[in-house]
Design a protein around this motif. Structure first.
Motif, PDB file in Angstrom:
ATOM      1  N   GLY A   4      -6.058   2.993  -1.991  1.00  0.00           N
ATOM      2  CA  GLY A   4      -6.448   3.267  -3.368  1.00  0.00           C
ATOM      3  C   GLY A   4      -6.879   1.999  -4.099  1.00  0.00           C
ATOM      4  N   GLU A   5      -7.711   2.185  -5.117  1.00  0.00           N
ATOM      5  CA  GLU A   5      -8.247   1.037  -5.862  1.00  0.00           C
ATOM      6  C   GLU A   5      -7.146   0.213  -6.521  1.00  0.00           C
ATOM      7  N   LYS A   6      -6.099   0.862  -7.003  1.00  0.00           N
ATOM      8  CA  LYS A   6      -4.999   0.130  -7.636  1.00  0.00           C
ATOM      9  C   LYS A   6      -4.319  -0.796  -6.628  1.00  0.00           C
ATOM     10  N   ASP A   7      -4.023  -0.297  -5.439  1.00  0.00           N
ATOM     11  CA  ASP A   7      -3.392  -1.132  -4.409  1.00  0.00           C
ATOM     12  C   ASP A   7      -4.351  -2.220  -3.914  1.00  0.00           C
ATOM     13  N   LEU A   8      -5.602  -1.844  -3.669  1.00  0.00           N
ATOM     14  CA  LEU A   8      -6.564  -2.837  -3.185  1.00  0.00           C
ATOM     15  C   LEU A   8      -6.805  -3.922  -4.227  1.00  0.00           C
ATOM     16  N   GLY A   9      -6.673  -3.573  -5.497  1.00  0.00           N
ATOM     17  CA  GLY A   9      -6.857  -4.542  -6.569  1.00  0.00           C
ATOM     18  C   GLY A   9      -5.848  -5.678  -6.550  1.00  0.00           C
ATOM     19  N   ALA A  10      -4.727  -5.494  -5.864  1.00  0.00           N
ATOM     20  CA  ALA A  10      -3.694  -6.521  -5.785  1.00  0.00           C
ATOM     21  C   ALA A  10      -3.883  -7.459  -4.592  1.00  0.00           C
ATOM     22  N   ILE A  11      -4.933  -7.246  -3.806  1.00  0.00           N
ATOM     23  CA  ILE A  11      -5.144  -8.072  -2.620  1.00  0.00           C
ATOM     24  C   ILE A  11      -5.523  -9.494  -3.027  1.00  0.00           C
ATOM     25  N   LYS A  12      -5.004 -10.470  -2.304  1.00  0.00           N
ATOM     26  CA  LYS A  12      -5.371 -11.874  -2.560  1.00  0.00           C
ATOM     27  C   LYS A  12      -6.837 -12.066  -2.175  1.00  0.00           C
ATOM     28  N   THR A  13      -7.502 -12.977  -2.856  1.00  0.00           N
ATOM     29  CA  THR A  13      -8.941 -13.140  -2.634  1.00  0.00           C
ATOM     30  C   THR A  13      -9.264 -13.569  -1.202  1.00  0.00           C
ATOM     31  N   VAL A  37       0.868  -1.178   0.000  1.00  0.00           N
ATOM     32  CA  VAL A  37       0.000   0.000   0.000  1.00  0.00           C
ATOM     33  C   VAL A  37       0.907   1.231   0.000  1.00  0.00           C
ATOM     34  N   ASP A  38       0.800   2.022  -1.035  1.00  0.00           N
ATOM     35  CA  ASP A  38       1.630   3.231  -1.179  1.00  0.00           C
ATOM     36  C   ASP A  38       3.115   2.904  -1.001  1.00  0.00           C
ATOM     37  N   GLY A  39       3.551   1.771  -1.563  1.00  0.00           N
ATOM     38  CA  GLY A  39       4.958   1.402  -1.533  1.00  0.00           C
ATOM     39  C   GLY A  39       5.434   0.716  -0.265  1.00  0.00           C
ATOM     40  N   THR A  40       4.516   0.481   0.685  1.00  0.00           N
ATOM     41  CA  THR A  40       4.872  -0.158   1.947  1.00  0.00           C
ATOM     42  C   THR A  40       4.080  -1.452   2.113  1.00  0.00           C
ATOM     43  N   LYS A  41       4.752  -2.527   2.496  1.00  0.00           N
ATOM     44  CA  LYS A  41       4.064  -3.805   2.754  1.00  0.00           C
ATOM     45  C   LYS A  41       3.347  -3.715   4.102  1.00  0.00           C
ATOM     46  N   VAL A  42       2.072  -4.105   4.103  1.00  0.00           N
ATOM     47  CA  VAL A  42       1.296  -4.133   5.337  1.00  0.00           C
ATOM     48  C   VAL A  42       0.760  -5.542   5.553  1.00  0.00           C
ATOM     49  N   ASP A  43       0.638  -5.930   6.840  1.00  0.00           N
ATOM     50  CA  ASP A  43       0.100  -7.250   7.143  1.00  0.00           C
ATOM     51  C   ASP A  43      -1.249  -7.173   7.856  1.00  0.00           C
ATOM     52  N   LYS A  44      -1.722  -5.937   8.050  1.00  0.00           N
ATOM     53  CA  LYS A  44      -3.073  -5.743   8.588  1.00  0.00           C
ATOM     54  C   LYS A  44      -3.630  -4.443   8.036  1.00  0.00           C
ATOM     55  N   ILE A  45      -4.951  -4.399   7.974  1.00  0.00           N
ATOM     56  CA  ILE A  45      -5.647  -3.238   7.424  1.00  0.00           C
ATOM     57  C   ILE A  45      -6.674  -2.758   8.444  1.00  0.00           C
ATOM     58  N   LEU A  72     -19.411  -0.709  -6.422  1.00  0.00           N
ATOM     59  CA  LEU A  72     -19.846  -0.031  -5.206  1.00  0.00           C
ATOM     60  C   LEU A  72     -19.093  -0.589  -4.005  1.00  0.00           C
ATOM     61  N   GLU A  73     -18.982  -1.921  -3.929  1.00  0.00           N
ATOM     62  CA  GLU A  73     -18.275  -2.559  -2.812  1.00  0.00           C
ATOM     63  C   GLU A  73     -16.800  -2.173  -2.804  1.00  0.00           C
ATOM     64  N   VAL A  74     -16.165  -2.190  -3.956  1.00  0.00           N
ATOM     65  CA  VAL A  74     -14.749  -1.813  -4.049  1.00  0.00           C
ATOM     66  C   VAL A  74     -14.579  -0.354  -3.618  1.00  0.00           C
ATOM     67  N   ASN A  75     -15.437   0.539  -4.131  1.00  0.00           N
ATOM     68  CA  ASN A  75     -15.369   1.956  -3.747  1.00  0.00           C
ATOM     69  C   ASN A  75     -15.517   2.119  -2.239  1.00  0.00           C
ATOM     70  N   LEU A  76     -16.464   1.390  -1.668  1.00  0.00           N
ATOM     71  CA  LEU A  76     -16.728   1.491  -0.239  1.00  0.00           C
ATOM     72  C   LEU A  76     -15.536   0.999   0.576  1.00  0.00           C
ATOM     73  N   LEU A  77     -14.985  -0.151   0.206  1.00  0.00           N
ATOM     74  CA  LEU A  77     -13.840  -0.684   0.944  1.00  0.00           C
ATOM     75  C   LEU A  77     -12.616   0.217   0.794  1.00  0.00           C
ATOM     76  N   CYS A  78     -12.420   0.796  -0.380  1.00  0.00           N
ATOM     77  CA  CYS A  78     -11.315   1.740  -0.566  1.00  0.00           C
ATOM     78  C   CYS A  78     -11.476   2.936   0.365  1.00  0.00           C
ATOM     79  N   SER A  79     -12.680   3.451   0.457  1.00  0.00           N
ATOM     80  CA  SER A  79     -12.946   4.597   1.314  1.00  0.00           C
ATOM     81  C   SER A  79     -12.752   4.256   2.791  1.00  0.00           C
TER      82      SER A  79
END
Length: 102
Positions: free
Chosen positions: A74-83, A30-38, A62-69
């Protein structure tokens, strides 16, 4: 056989006064930093309206927008999340958006 209780939180989920903390199975950049919790704040009506304002009825967006908020990711970073971790975020949101026992 262990009995499952809908009120029992999974070990990877912590509910706080401000929202939820979701521990990831796979670190996410996320923004160039590895995170292990959100951290996710609790939703309000304004969040739902803003998330749906540009989706033209697309529930997935809508769900993606909501979770990003709610996570401030950001949507680009969240898009890389494992299912598996995305499902954890969904569960965290579900727990924040529903009152158990009502």
């Amino acid at each position: 056989m262990k009995e499952s209780n809908a009120n029992t939180l999974p070990e990877w989920l912590e509910l706080t006064a401000a929202g939820a903390v979701v521990k990831l199975k796979y670190p996410l950049e996320v923004d160039g930093t590895k995170v292990d919790k959100i951290q996710m704040r609790a939703p309000c009506l304004r969040d739902l309206r803003a998330a749906g304002a540009t989706t033209n009825g697309d529930q997935e967006q809508l769900e993606v927008n909501l979770l990003c908020s709610l996570t401030e990711i950001g949507e680009k970073d969240l898009g890389a999340i494992k299912t598996v971790d995305y499902k954890r975020l969904q569960e965290g949101y579900f727990r924040l958006d529903n009152e158990v026992g009502v």
